[in-house]
Design a protein around this motif. Sequence first.
Motif, mmCIF file in Angstrom:
data_model
loop_
_atom_site.group_PDB
_atom_site.id
_atom_site.type_symbol
_atom_site.label_atom_id
_atom_site.label_comp_id
_atom_site.label_asym_id
_atom_site.label_seq_id
_atom_site.Cartn_x
_atom_site.Cartn_y
_atom_site.Cartn_z
ATOM 1 N N GLN A 6 82.295 -4.194 50.161
ATOM 2 C CA GLN A 6 81.218 -5.016 49.606
ATOM 3 C C GLN A 6 80.392 -5.642 50.739
ATOM 4 O O GLN A 6 80.917 -6.411 51.533
ATOM 5 C CB GLN A 6 81.810 -6.133 48.735
ATOM 6 N N PRO A 7 79.097 -5.315 50.817
ATOM 7 C CA PRO A 7 78.264 -5.950 51.839
ATOM 8 C C PRO A 7 77.949 -7.397 51.478
ATOM 9 O O PRO A 7 77.963 -7.775 50.309
ATOM 10 C CB PRO A 7 76.990 -5.096 51.828
ATOM 11 N N TRP A 10 72.537 -6.719 50.226
ATOM 12 C CA TRP A 10 72.206 -5.340 49.864
ATOM 13 C C TRP A 10 70.714 -5.285 49.596
ATOM 14 O O TRP A 10 70.219 -5.981 48.698
ATOM 15 C CB TRP A 10 73.005 -4.977 48.640
ATOM 16 N N ILE A 119 78.429 2.640 53.105
ATOM 17 C CA ILE A 119 79.504 1.664 52.908
ATOM 18 C C ILE A 119 80.796 2.084 53.606
ATOM 19 O O ILE A 119 81.559 1.228 54.039
ATOM 20 C CB ILE A 119 79.774 1.356 51.420
ATOM 21 N N LEU A 135 73.778 -3.812 53.772
ATOM 22 C CA LEU A 135 73.623 -2.427 53.349
ATOM 23 C C LEU A 135 72.168 -2.193 52.971
ATOM 24 O O LEU A 135 71.588 -2.962 52.206
ATOM 25 C CB LEU A 135 74.517 -2.140 52.133
ATOM 26 N N THR A 137 69.363 0.806 51.507
ATOM 27 C CA THR A 137 69.258 2.098 50.840
ATOM 28 C C THR A 137 68.834 3.139 51.877
ATOM 29 O O THR A 137 67.938 2.869 52.683
ATOM 30 C CB THR A 137 68.220 2.025 49.707
ATOM 31 N N LEU A 158 79.293 2.099 44.651
ATOM 32 C CA LEU A 158 78.105 1.256 44.528
ATOM 33 C C LEU A 158 77.805 0.937 43.070
ATOM 34 O O LEU A 158 77.396 -0.181 42.740
ATOM 35 C CB LEU A 158 76.898 1.925 45.186
#
Length: 168
Positions: A6-7, A10, A119, A135, A137, A158
């Motif tokens: 888990q960032p 995001w 991730i 994170l 895209t 995700l």
Amino acid sequence: MMKLLQPNLWVDNLQEIPLQQLQSIGIKGLMIDIDNTLVAWDQSEPAQEVRQWVTRARTLGFQVVLVSNNHSLRVDEMQAFFMVHGFSKAKKPTLGTLKKAIRLMGFPRQQVAMIGDQIFTDVLGGNRLGVYTILVTPIKSKEFWWTTLVRPVEARVLHRMKKFRNHG
């Protein structure tokens, strides 16, 4: 295990990263992945807006270090574009090269963020090290063959994170 994937943040692209907010929580160093984070995997030059973002981050006082699993020629090219230090063949999510990057910056881990598009490499490595993780895209869907094998698993993870984030 999900917690390690888990960032902390995001975003869709680098330009959405709130640099002043990072400063307000004490972040001073940025470790940044190259492929599909700063530049598309199959392109040799970063887009103008990415160059401007890195310049802005440096102007605000952030120390930037590139950390890539790619070969040294690729990292050397990007170091020349951004005029920053970089590490190749990092073997993320292992911690050896990430620790070297932090030592180079001279900041404690709590003052460093890891920015990347995967991730299982960038976020997992950063979280294992105890740095703030961001994170983004991926810039482009075309990727290194190994990454294309990992992306379906990443997509499922995700999706679960989105579901949790929206209902948790």
